[in-house]
Write an enzyme that holds these catalytic residues in place. Structure first.
Site, PDB file in Angstrom:
ATOM      1  CB  CYS A  53      -0.948  -0.002   1.188  1.00  0.00           C
ATOM      2  SG  CYS A  53      -1.997  -1.450   1.196  1.00  0.00           S
TER       3      CYS A  53
ATOM      4  CG  HIS B  37      -3.147   3.335   2.000  1.00  0.00           C
ATOM      5  ND1 HIS B  37      -3.727   2.926   0.817  1.00  0.00           N
ATOM      6  CD2 HIS B  37      -3.146   2.239   2.815  1.00  0.00           C
ATOM      7  CE1 HIS B  37      -4.064   1.649   0.912  1.00  0.00           C
ATOM      8  NE2 HIS B  37      -3.726   1.214   2.114  1.00  0.00           N
TER       9      HIS B  37
ATOM     10  CG  ASN C  34      -6.598  -1.061   1.253  1.00  0.00           C
ATOM     11  OD1 ASN C  34      -5.862  -0.676   0.333  1.00  0.00           O
ATOM     12  ND2 ASN C  34      -6.116  -1.487   2.403  1.00  0.00           N
TER      13      ASN C  34
HETATM   14  O1  UT7 Z   1      -3.759  -1.348   3.678  1.00  0.00           O
HETATM   15  C1  UT7 Z   1      -2.631  -1.506   4.444  1.00  0.00           C
HETATM   16  C2  UT7 Z   1      -2.676  -2.232   5.689  1.00  0.00           C
HETATM   17  N1  UT7 Z   1      -3.960  -2.670   6.156  1.00  0.00           N
HETATM   18  C3  UT7 Z   1      -4.589  -2.013   7.096  1.00  0.00           C
HETATM   19  O2  UT7 Z   1      -4.131  -0.982   7.545  1.00  0.00           O
HETATM   20  C4  UT7 Z   1      -5.820  -2.645   7.645  1.00  0.00           C
HETATM   21  C5  UT7 Z   1      -5.773  -2.634   9.123  1.00  0.00           C
HETATM   22  N2  UT7 Z   1      -6.845  -3.337   9.833  1.00  0.00           N
HETATM   23  C6  UT7 Z   1      -8.152  -3.034   9.737  1.00  0.00           C
HETATM   24  O3  UT7 Z   1      -8.596  -2.256   8.921  1.00  0.00           O
HETATM   25  C7  UT7 Z   1      -9.058  -3.667  10.786  1.00  0.00           C
HETATM   26  O4  UT7 Z   1      -8.242  -4.321  11.721  1.00  0.00           O
HETATM   27  C8  UT7 Z   1     -10.117  -4.654  10.216  1.00  0.00           C
HETATM   28  C9  UT7 Z   1     -11.215  -3.885   9.498  1.00  0.00           C
HETATM   29  C10 UT7 Z   1      -9.490  -5.672   9.299  1.00  0.00           C
HETATM   30  C11 UT7 Z   1     -10.762  -5.403  11.389  1.00  0.00           C
HETATM   31  O5  UT7 Z   1     -11.327  -4.463  12.314  1.00  0.00           O
HETATM   32  P1  UT7 Z   1     -11.031  -4.563  13.885  1.00  0.00           P
HETATM   33  O6  UT7 Z   1     -11.810  -3.504  14.517  1.00  0.00           O
HETATM   34  O7  UT7 Z   1      -9.545  -4.566  14.084  1.00  0.00           O
HETATM   35  O8  UT7 Z   1     -11.651  -5.959  14.245  1.00  0.00           O
HETATM   36  P2  UT7 Z   1     -10.968  -7.241  14.943  1.00  0.00           P
HETATM   37  O9  UT7 Z   1     -10.101  -7.970  13.982  1.00  0.00           O
HETATM   38  O10 UT7 Z   1     -10.387  -6.846  16.265  1.00  0.00           O
HETATM   39  O11 UT7 Z   1     -12.235  -8.132  15.213  1.00  0.00           O
HETATM   40  C12 UT7 Z   1     -13.284  -7.729  16.118  1.00  0.00           C
HETATM   41  C13 UT7 Z   1     -14.417  -8.730  16.015  1.00  0.00           C
HETATM   42  C14 UT7 Z   1     -13.968 -10.187  16.144  1.00  0.00           C
HETATM   43  O12 UT7 Z   1     -14.975 -10.895  16.816  1.00  0.00           O
HETATM   44  P3  UT7 Z   1     -14.859 -11.210  18.405  1.00  0.00           P
HETATM   45  O13 UT7 Z   1     -13.589 -12.003  18.557  1.00  0.00           O
HETATM   46  O14 UT7 Z   1     -14.802  -9.878  19.082  1.00  0.00           O
HETATM   47  O15 UT7 Z   1     -16.115 -11.978  18.685  1.00  0.00           O
HETATM   48  C15 UT7 Z   1     -13.904 -10.653  14.709  1.00  0.00           C
HETATM   49  O16 UT7 Z   1     -14.054 -12.055  14.577  1.00  0.00           O
HETATM   50  O17 UT7 Z   1     -15.057  -8.624  14.732  1.00  0.00           O
HETATM   51  C16 UT7 Z   1     -15.081  -9.896  14.090  1.00  0.00           C
HETATM   52  N3  UT7 Z   1     -14.945  -9.687  12.653  1.00  0.00           N
HETATM   53  C17 UT7 Z   1     -15.992  -9.473  11.847  1.00  0.00           C
HETATM   54  N4  UT7 Z   1     -17.308  -9.431  12.088  1.00  0.00           N
HETATM   55  C18 UT7 Z   1     -18.140  -9.168  11.053  1.00  0.00           C
HETATM   56  C19 UT7 Z   1     -13.801  -9.622  11.921  1.00  0.00           C
HETATM   57  N5  UT7 Z   1     -14.093  -9.362  10.635  1.00  0.00           N
HETATM   58  C20 UT7 Z   1     -15.451  -9.274  10.564  1.00  0.00           C
HETATM   59  C21 UT7 Z   1     -16.351  -9.019   9.506  1.00  0.00           C
HETATM   60  N6  UT7 Z   1     -17.684  -8.973   9.784  1.00  0.00           N
HETATM   61  N7  UT7 Z   1     -15.945  -8.816   8.248  1.00  0.00           N
END
Ligand code: UT7
Length: 335
Positions: free
Chosen positions: A114, A255, A285
């Site tokens: 990215c 980005h 993204n």
């Molecule tokens: O582009 C260059 C580099 N990339 C980035 O900078 C991306 C960085 N990361 C992100 O954008 C975020 O971390 C994500 C959008 C990928 C995930 O968001 P988050 O707020 O960090 O969520 P998390 O991974 O901490 O997950 C929270 C909860 C989990 O459930 P529990 O364990 O709390 O029950 C996940 O299993 O959300 C759940 N979850 C989802 N639920 C519904 C993870 N993905 C999804 C989904 N839909 N798509």
């Protein structure tokens, strides 16, 4: 002294869209969750037979025309992509050069995920300032749908396809020059965001069995935290090093990974809402293409004027990151 000026911008957005509701039919997710956690509503997806180079070529054609340059005036083409047409060769940059009728130019791809557009900007600046090149075509083009696992809700909700391109040209006017570009990396975080299979690090006979390893895998939450911390510091550093205050920036063009990352970094830097360019809701993204696509939107909306200062920042797999202070310097006859 020969300086490097950011002359023009162009972009291409594929016509097909993939909405949050579409994704909710494919994996266990919802429009509400995706909107709240990422700010993304739709992404654009290339046709099956549409290659990364096809999108890059369309963006580059517009950038060339807006720079008032012909193909034979370009002496270098650099493409930032993690979804090249071909695994090893030819490079996407050489394919785009051939499509545009650019002959005998230096052409190569770079892999900085990215952060790719910031890296190609640094390369163009360095080649021009050293006197080796005069007109460099830089491109960020991605067909991320080709390397996205649509069964993995942690990644497939984020990524989209598209391309952006810019022409960077030599100038003797310091006020037109790109002020600074900063690029960095930390390979100890490699496992946060990677495609584990398909390269020399994986056995070829494992490919059939483990083809899922050819798709992107991400430890999203850890990546998120490193992104906010690293980007905030990196942007503070580039502003301070150049004696520029955040209120002097006309357009902050980060980005477009996740609205929450953009907001956290923007708030930490005390950016006003109207300074921050946001396209993540409609494009998702698009990795190395996201910054030039956002600059192009700004330009086509008539909001990017000659002499205005852009602050770019990006963060991605590697891990890599970078930032840039870039005045918009279109050719006089195009102002
Ligand atoms: O582009 C260059 C580099 N990339 C980035 O900078 C991306 C960085 N990361 C992100 O954008 C975020 O971390 C994500 C959008 C990928 C995930 O968001 P988050 O707020 O960090 O969520 P998390 O991974 O901490 O997950 C929270 C909860 C989990 O459930 P529990 O364990 O709390 O029950 C996940 O299993 O959300 C759940 N979850 C989802 N639920 C519904 C993870 N993905 C999804 C989904 N839909 N798509």
């Amino acid at each position: 002294m020969q300086y490097a000026a950011f002359r023009s911008i162009g972009a291409y957005v594929p016509k097909n869209t993939l909405t949050n509701d579409d994704l909710a039919k494919m994996v266990d997710t919802s429009d509400e969750w995706i909107t709240k956690r990422t700010g993304i509503k739709t992404r654009h997806i290339a046709d099956k037979d549409e290659k990364t180079s096809d999108m890059g070529t369309k963006a580059a054609k517009i950038a060339l025309e807006r720079a008032g340059l012909k193909s034979d005036e370009i002496d270098m083409v650099v493409c930032a992509t993690i979804s090249p047409d071909y695994f090893c060769m030819p490079s996407t940059a050489t394919v785009i050069s051939a499509n545009l009728g650019i002959k005998n130019a230096t052409a190569f791809d770079i892999s900085a995920a990215c952060t790719g557009f910031i890296y190609v900007l640094a390369i163009a600046k360095a080649f021009i300032e050293s006197g080796m090149k005069k007109n460099v075509l830089i491109i960020g083009a991605e067909k991320l749908s080709a390397i996205t696992n649509y069964q993995d809700r942690g990644t497939c909700i984020l990524f989209g396809d598209g391309a952006g391109a810019a022409v960077i040209s030599a100038t003797d006017k310091k006020e037109e020059a790109i002020v600074d570009v900063h690029t960095a990396s930390d390979g100890t975080y490699a496992d946060l965001l990677m495609t584990p299979n398909g390269g020399s690090g994986s056995a070829h006979d494992a490919l059939d069995k483990e083809s899922a390893g050819c798709y992107m895998q991400m430890k999203g939450n850890e990546t998120f935290k490193v992104a906010v911390r690293t980007l905030t510091q990196d942007v503070r550093d580039i502003l301070e090093a150049n004696g520029i205050k955040s209120e002097d920036i006309d357009h902050f063009i980060p980005h477009q990974a996740n609205y929450r990352i953009i907001k956290a970094v923007g708030d930490a830097l005390k950016m006003r809402e109207e300074q921050v360019v946001l396209t993540v809701a409609k494009y998702g993204n698009t990795s190395g293409a996201s910054i030039p696509m956002a600059i192009n939107d700004l330009y086509e909306e008539g909001k990017l004027k000659a002499g205005e200062m852009m602050l770019l920042d990006a963060f991605g797999g590697g891990l890599t990151w970078g930032s840039a202070l870039v005045p918009f310097s279109p050719p006089k006859e195009k102002r």
